[in-house]
Structure formats: structure tokens, C-alpha cells
Design a protein around this motif. Structure first.
Motif, PDB file in Angstrom:
ATOM      1  N   ILE A  11       0.928  -1.082  -0.077  1.00  8.35           N
ATOM      2  CA  ILE A  11       0.094  -0.115   0.021  1.00  8.35           C
ATOM      3  C   ILE A  11       0.911   1.162   0.046  1.00  8.35           C
ATOM      4  CG2 ILE A  11      -1.878   1.265   1.325  1.00  8.35           C
ATOM      5  CD1 ILE A  11      -2.637  -1.513   2.487  1.00  8.35           C
ATOM      6  N   TYR A  12       0.741   2.016  -1.016  1.00  6.07           N
ATOM      7  CA  TYR A  12       1.542   3.046  -1.398  1.00  6.07           C
ATOM      8  C   TYR A  12       0.386   4.167  -0.817  1.00  6.07           C
ATOM      9  CZ  TYR A  12       5.122   1.061  -3.679  1.00  6.07           C
ATOM     10  OH  TYR A  12       6.349   0.175  -3.862  1.00  6.07           O
ATOM     11  N   ASP A  13       0.499   4.972   0.378  1.00  3.61           N
ATOM     12  CA  ASP A  13      -0.555   6.040   0.750  1.00  3.61           C
ATOM     13  C   ASP A  13      -0.787   7.290  -0.016  1.00  3.61           C
ATOM     14  OD1 ASP A  13       1.439   7.431   1.801  1.00  3.61           O
ATOM     15  OD2 ASP A  13       0.658   7.370   3.852  1.00  3.61           O
ATOM     16  N   GLY A  14       0.244   7.717  -0.969  1.00  8.49           N
ATOM     17  CA  GLY A  14       0.254   8.861  -1.752  1.00  8.49           C
ATOM     18  C   GLY A  14       0.833   9.811  -1.236  1.00  8.49           C
ATOM     19  N   THR A  15       1.272   9.824   0.131  1.00 12.17           N
ATOM     20  CA  THR A  15       2.117  11.141   0.686  1.00 12.17           C
ATOM     21  C   THR A  15       3.565  11.101   0.603  1.00 12.17           C
ATOM     22  OG1 THR A  15       2.457   9.839   2.477  1.00 12.17           O
ATOM     23  CG2 THR A  15       0.623  10.964   2.542  1.00 12.17           C
ATOM     24  N   GLY A  16       4.133   9.865  -0.306  1.00  6.60           N
ATOM     25  CA  GLY A  16       5.506   9.814  -0.451  1.00  6.60           C
ATOM     26  C   GLY A  16       5.990   8.777   0.422  1.00  6.60           C
ATOM     27  N   ASN A  17       5.370   8.169   1.808  1.00 11.70           N
ATOM     28  CA  ASN A  17       5.689   7.454   2.375  1.00 11.70           C
ATOM     29  C   ASN A  17       5.978   5.742   1.799  1.00 11.70           C
ATOM     30  OD1 ASN A  17       5.189   9.066   4.842  1.00 11.70           O
ATOM     31  ND2 ASN A  17       3.275   8.185   5.063  1.00 11.70           N
ATOM     32  N   PRO A  18       7.045   5.349   2.367  1.00 14.54           N
ATOM     33  CA  PRO A  18       7.244   4.117   1.759  1.00 14.54           C
ATOM     34  C   PRO A  18       6.087   3.073   2.009  1.00 14.54           C
ATOM     35  CG  PRO A  18       8.936   4.694   3.295  1.00 14.54           C
ATOM     36  CD  PRO A  18       7.965   5.642   3.640  1.00 14.54           C
ATOM     37  N   PRO A  19       5.877   1.942   1.221  1.00 15.72           N
ATOM     38  CA  PRO A  19       4.647   1.275   1.270  1.00 15.72           C
ATOM     39  C   PRO A  19       4.731   0.128   2.455  1.00 15.72           C
ATOM     40  CG  PRO A  19       6.182   0.536  -0.551  1.00 15.72           C
ATOM     41  CD  PRO A  19       6.924   1.679   0.006  1.00 15.72           C
ATOM     42  N   ILE A  20       3.436   0.091   2.952  1.00 17.22           N
ATOM     43  CA  ILE A  20       3.181  -0.905   3.946  1.00 17.22           C
ATOM     44  C   ILE A  20       2.789  -2.241   3.212  1.00 17.22           C
ATOM     45  CG2 ILE A  20       3.397   0.613   5.889  1.00 17.22           C
ATOM     46  CD1 ILE A  20       0.196   0.203   5.898  1.00 17.22           C
ATOM     47  N   ARG A  21       2.783  -3.510   3.746  1.00 15.94           N
ATOM     48  CA  ARG A  21       1.901  -4.602   3.292  1.00 15.94           C
ATOM     49  C   ARG A  21       0.852  -4.700   4.168  1.00 15.94           C
ATOM     50  NH1 ARG A  21       4.166  -8.967  -0.350  1.00 15.94           N
ATOM     51  NH2 ARG A  21       2.634 -10.260  -0.531  1.00 15.94           N
ATOM     52  N   GLY A  22      -0.318  -4.799   3.390  1.00 12.15           N
ATOM     53  CA  GLY A  22      -1.546  -5.032   4.532  1.00 12.15           C
ATOM     54  C   GLY A  22      -2.961  -4.898   3.261  1.00 12.15           C
ATOM     55  N   ASP A  23      -3.964  -4.518   4.061  1.00  9.20           N
ATOM     56  CA  ASP A  23      -5.068  -4.666   3.460  1.00  9.20           C
ATOM     57  C   ASP A  23      -5.925  -3.546   3.548  1.00  9.20           C
ATOM     58  OD1 ASP A  23      -4.475  -7.369   3.648  1.00  9.20           O
ATOM     59  OD2 ASP A  23      -5.880  -7.797   5.500  1.00  9.20           O
ATOM     60  N   VAL A  24      -6.924  -3.109   2.768  1.00 10.61           N
ATOM     61  CA  VAL A  24      -7.920  -1.888   2.680  1.00 10.61           C
ATOM     62  C   VAL A  24      -9.010  -2.518   2.859  1.00 10.61           C
ATOM     63  CG1 VAL A  24      -8.488  -0.001   1.745  1.00 10.61           C
ATOM     64  CG2 VAL A  24      -6.153  -0.596   1.675  1.00 10.61           C
ATOM     65  N   GLY A  25      -9.829  -1.942   3.788  1.00  7.05           N
ATOM     66  CA  GLY A  25     -11.540  -2.282   3.949  1.00  7.05           C
ATOM     67  C   GLY A  25     -12.181  -0.877   3.457  1.00  7.05           C
ATOM     68  N   ILE A  26     -13.162  -1.235   2.469  1.00  5.26           N
ATOM     69  CA  ILE A  26     -13.982  -0.449   2.066  1.00  5.26           C
ATOM     70  C   ILE A  26     -15.361  -0.495   2.512  1.00  5.26           C
ATOM     71  CG2 ILE A  26     -14.963   0.492  -0.391  1.00  5.26           C
ATOM     72  CD1 ILE A  26     -12.478  -0.393  -1.660  1.00  5.26           C
ATOM     73  N   ARG A  27     -16.306   0.679   2.753  1.00  6.28           N
ATOM     74  CA  ARG A  27     -17.418   0.663   3.477  1.00  6.28           C
ATOM     75  C   ARG A  27     -18.147   1.953   2.570  1.00  6.28           C
ATOM     76  NH1 ARG A  27     -18.577  -2.000   8.491  1.00  6.28           N
ATOM     77  NH2 ARG A  27     -16.786  -1.146   9.151  1.00  6.28           N
ATOM     78  N   GLU A  28     -19.391   1.965   1.915  1.00  8.20           N
ATOM     79  CA  GLU A  28     -20.111   3.137   1.651  1.00  8.20           C
ATOM     80  C   GLU A  28     -19.126   3.868   0.820  1.00  8.20           C
ATOM     81  OE1 GLU A  28     -22.302   4.713   4.971  1.00  8.20           O
ATOM     82  OE2 GLU A  28     -23.557   2.813   4.888  1.00  8.20           O
TER      83      GLU A  28
END
Ligand SMILES: [Zn+2]
Length: 538
Positions: A11-28
């Protein structure tokens, strides 16, 4: 319980932070969790298989408004991972219009709009137009600027005279209304009539309306060649006087004799920022620009509009004046033929003369019976095409373009029109390839920037330029505009000769939590929102 989860991504969060390995949960439609979700329940779960997940790409500079009603999915943009577009650039927005000059505006902008996606042009205000776009649906999120040129056309057509007090008041009202109706700022295109007829003073007076809104001024400057430095200084001056953020559109250096100036202009911008002036720029990753063929004519030739220009081109006296102005090596207008030469100007689309498409002006002139006077032949060729054509102009230095792309103050943009392979023609390859081309060249291959820093320039940086606080980053509470891509295979495939090619490596695109592209195939076609400044951006 989530509507959708994307698991096992970098996951590249868009701010320039290095990526993290993980999951994204989406609701509505929004991002509800960014972490390891373990066995938490979800209606649908996607295994990202370790691919890169980024905020959707945000394009601050394009002309999608011209065809969005006829091509709501905006295929060429959405398929390359764009989830938000700021449109209405270069001074030429589709709104506002006025009853008196609607046909003039339509005639002027029609070279940019394939006939198959031409709309009825039955709206006046910016708000009316955006409502139409909203009711018709959009493939990704659309935000708009009000164009200075369009506002001036609405008030006084292609009359080159300075605006009177009364005209100025009407223009300011049109801009104020547009901002109240959700426009994100004002754009200008100072090489195109009527922007080219507008003095710096008139421009500053109109831009002063932006002060009370803190809204953006974005400009295609008077010169990107011989007077580039002066143009950057004039733009910064608007930011200083009006106390507003300013954006230098498609910042570049055209014409070999001007190459090298970008280092200086970016330094000038850095110094202005130290002084407290919020100036940034945007850049596209190609060495050719693209615009309408009428931009090859001196501004006086276009007084009164394109129809009058065509008349002038057949009148011997006016024709001679136009020729002399183009041949003058020290002309005081943006003279592309002089800067680049006929050999570097390629015809992209020409509805009147499709056989001219894909050929340079030099090739067409060499095949013309009047080739002994290339300028005469050029004007004949222009008339053959009814001045209704688009072109690509090869005038930039590759190394300088890359320097601009990598600079911390630049966002990356397409400067393209909405396209689909079915529409044919030969659009500039940036139309289909910009964002994958940028990531491939600047991050993945050359490693001039890290992938996280390159992604910042097409996500959180452009979002912040227009005050979108809930897009452009992967964070709980933000809209789920996302791109899942494979850094190993990501690449653009569009070329000048074969431009209608979608990129490779874009595995999935989500807009407001809905899947719009999956493995290179379009899915849901109208998941976008119309964004309005100061209205929650929902
Ligand atoms: Zn422009």
C-alpha cells in the motif's frame, strides 16, 4: 462488515511514505480501514497478490469537459488509472456560455471534439453545465475550472479590444457565479484568442475575484519559448498581487534555442515560494505538445474567430501580412513554426483531410505544387483542412522534460482530451499513456524518483493543489479511489503512430469504492462524482 476488501497489497498511501504490506477495507464508497484485516467479514474480497495499491491518479490539467457528455466513461483516462480530473484548462472551458456568442465558441472548440461525441451546447452557466455532466454520469470524478477565454467570449466574442468597465464587471460576475457554483478556480490560455488579446492588467483584474475564494489560478502562459522566463515572472506576479495559489500549466521549454531554461524557471518558482507565493507547476512526460492547428497563426489573424481567419487566409493582402509575421524570427507572439520548423509539426486529426493525418507539415509542403514558397504552401494546406485539425509539435528536450517531471514542485498531467479507440484519429499518445509512462520512466526504470515519491506527484500533491482533503491519499475516511497495478509489467503502449492503446499493468481501478476497470476491461461506467469546490467534494 465491509462492502469490499483488497488484501495482501503493497500500500502506497500517496504522501510519499514507503509502502506497507496490508489490507484496505471499503464501506459505503470510503476507505474504512488500512491494516491487516485478518478474518474480518466482507461482501467481496480481492487478493492483490502483493501488487502495488495506490490512490487513484489525479490529473490537474486536461480538456475532458469538451467530450464528457458524449463519452462519459472517458475511456482513455479511466483505463490508465485516473480517478479525478480537473478540467476546463487553457482558458477554454465549456462553460460559461452566452446566447449571443454560443455559436462562435462552438465553432472555435469543435476541432477538439470528434463529431461523434459533440453535444448540443444548450447550457449557459458553469453550474448548468456541471449539472448536465452529473445527470449524464461520469466514469471518474470531474472537477472544473472556469476559463478566462470562455468568459471573455461569452461577453465580447473574439473582439480584441481592451475590455470596458462594464464588460469587466460582467466578466467578474460570470467568474464569481462559476466559483459559487463549484468551479475550483480560473484557467487562462494566453496564446489562444481571446486570451492572447487580453492584457496582463485585464487578467489581474479578473483574477482578483479569486482572492475572496482563495481559489486557484492556472495558466497556459504567453510563452513557453523565447519569453518563458518573463512569462513565469508574470504568472508569479498574479499570485503575489491577488494572494492566490498559481499553477503553471504544462510547464515546458519549446524550441531548441530555448532549451535549458527550465532549471532557471523552477529556481525562480522556489524563490517565490520562499517569499510566500504559492506557485507550482505541472508537466507531461512527452517531448511533443499538441493543440489546434490554428495556434500556428499570429493572434491578429484570429481576430473575430476562425471563420474570419479563413477569410483572411484567402485575401492576398492579409495573407501576406500573416506570412511575414510567421517568417519573422523575432515575432512577439508564440510562433511555433519559427521555434520548431515545419518538420517537427505532425498532423494528428483532420476531419476534412484525413489523408493528412500522421504526416508532418514538411512532408505535406514538399508534396504541394507550390512548394517553392513553403509559407504559401503551408497556408494552402491550412485552408485544405479548413483550419480544423489538431497537431503534435516536437520541440522539447527529453532530459529537460525529465528534470521537470522529477522536480518536487511539479504534478504530472495528461493535457489530453477524452478519447476512445472507436473515435479514431491520431490523438497524442499522452491521451492513453501519461501516468504509466511517467511511472515507468521516472521511477520504475530510471529510478530518478522512488515509486512512492513518483506516486505522490500524481495523487496527494495534485489533490492538495485544489483543496481535495478526502482524495489522493489512502487513509481511513477518504473516498476509495484506488489503483492496483503491477510495477513489473506497468507500461504505456500508445505511440504517435498507434495511439489508441490502453496501458499494460493496470490491474484494477476503483472510483468511490466501485470497480470501474478490472484486468484492462471496463466495468462499471458511471461511478464518478461531479466535485464542487467547498461543497464537501462528495
Ligand atoms: Zn495549454
Amino acid at each position: 462488515m465491509y462492502d469490499l476488501t483488497i488484501r495482501n497489497a503493497w500500500i502506497y498511501d500517496g504522501t510519499g511514505n514507503p509502502p506497507i504490506r496490508g489490507d484496505v477495507g471499503i464501506r459505503e464508497g470510503k476507505i474504512d480501514a488500512v491494516r491487516h484485516l485478518g478474518k474480518e467479514e466482507s461482501s467481496k474480497s480481492i487478493d492483490a497478490g502483493g501488487l502495488a495499491l495506490s490512490p487513484g491518479f489525479i490529473d490537474l490539467h486536461n480538456h475532458l469537459d469538451m467530450a464528457v457528455l458524449g463519452l462519459p466513461f472517458m475511456d482513455s483516462h479511466t483505463m490508465q488509472g485516473v480517478t479525478t480530473s480537473l478540467t476546463g484548462n487553457c482558458g477554454l472551458s465549456m462553460a460559461p456560455l452566452s446566447d449571443a456568442t454560443r455559436d462562435l465558441a462552438r465553432k472555435y472548440l469543435s476541432p477538439f471534439i470528434p463529431a461523434a461525441v459533440m453535444s448540443d451546447w444548450r447550457w449557459n452557466s458553469f453550474g448548468d453545465f456541471m449539472k448536465r455532466v452529473e445527470n449524464n454520469g461520469v466514469g471518474h470524478n470531474i472537477a472544473g475550472l472556469a476559463g478566462q477565454g470562455s468568459i471573455r467570449i461569452a461577453v465580447k466574442g473574439f473582439d480584441p479590444s481592451p475590455s470596458t468597465g462594464e464588460e469587466m464587471r460582467t466578466m467578474k460576475t460570470l467568474l464569481r457565479n462559476s466559483l459559487d457554483e463549484g468551479a475550483f478556480g480560473l484557467s487562462s490560455g494566453l496564446i489562444y484568442p481571446p486570451g492572447s488579446f487580453t492584457s496582463d492588467r485585464e487578467l489581474e483584474e479578473l483574477a482578483s475575484v479569486l482572492t475572496e475564494y482563495g481559489a486557484l489560478y492556472s495558466t497556459h502562459m504567453r510563452s513557453e519559448g523565447s519569453m518563458l522566463t518573463e512569462s513565469v515572472e508574470a504568472t508569479i506576479e498574479v499570485g503575489r498581487k491577488c494572494r492566490i495559489p498559481v499553477e503553471i500549466s504544462h510547464h515546458k521549454v519549446t524550441g531548441r534555442c530555448n532549451w535549458g531554461k527550465l532549471h532557471r524557471t523552477l529556481r525562480i518558482m522556489e524563490l517565490a515560494r520562499e517569499e510566500g507565493i504559492d506557485v507550482c507547476c505541472d508537466v507531461y512526460p512527452y517531448t511533443a505538445g499538441s493543440t489546434t492547428i490554428s495556434a500556428l497563426l499570429p493572434p491578429f489573424a484570429l481576430e473575430g474567430g476562425v471563420e474570419l481567419a479563413k477569410k483572411r487566409l484567402t485575401d492576398p493582402e492579409a495573407r501576406e501580412r500573416i506570412k511575414l509575421s510567421i517568417q519573422n524570427p523575432r515575432s512577439d507572439w508564440e510562433n511555433f513554426i519559427n521555434d520548431m520548423g515545419f518538420e517537427n509539426i505532425l498532423i494528428c486529426s483532420s476531419p476534412e483531410k484525413p489523408e493528412y493525418q500522421g504526416r508532418t507539415l514538411k512532408e505535406l509542403i514538399d508534396g504541394h505544387p507550390g512548394k517553392d514558397d513553403p509559407y504559401e504552401a503551408f497556408i494552402d494546406i491550412l485552408l485544405d483542412m479548413q483550419c480544423d485539425a489538431t497537431m503534435a509539435m516536437f520541440g522539447m528536450d527529453e532530459e529537460e522534460v525529465e528534470y521537470g517531471l522529477a522536480h518536487p514542485l511539479s504534478s504530472v498531467i495528461t493535457d489530453a482530451w477524452a478519447m476512445s479507440p472507436a473515435l479514431g484519429g491520431r490523438p497524442h499518445p499522452r491521451t492513453y499513456g501519461t501516468f504509466p509512462a511517467f511511472l515507468r520512466r521516472i521511477a520504475l526504470d530510471s529510478r530518478r524518483l522512488s515509486l512512492e515519491n513518483a506516486l505522490r506527484k500524481i495523487t496527494s500533491l495534485p489533490a492538495s493543489r485544489i483543496g481535495l482533503s478526502d482524495r489522493g491519499v489512502i487513509k481511513k475516511g477518504c473516498w476509495a479511489d484506488l489503483v492496483l497495478f503491477d510495477p513489473k509489467t506497468l507500461r504505456d503502449k500508445a505511440t504517435y503512430a498507434d495511439p489508441h492503446r490502453y496501458p499494460e499493468g493496470i490491474e484494477m481501478v476503483l472510483v468511490n469504492g466501485r470497480v470501474v476497470v478490472e484486468r484492462g476491461e471496463a466495468r462499471e461506467t458511471k461511478a464518478g462524482h461531479v466535485l464542487r469546490r467547498g461543497q464537501g467534494n462528495g
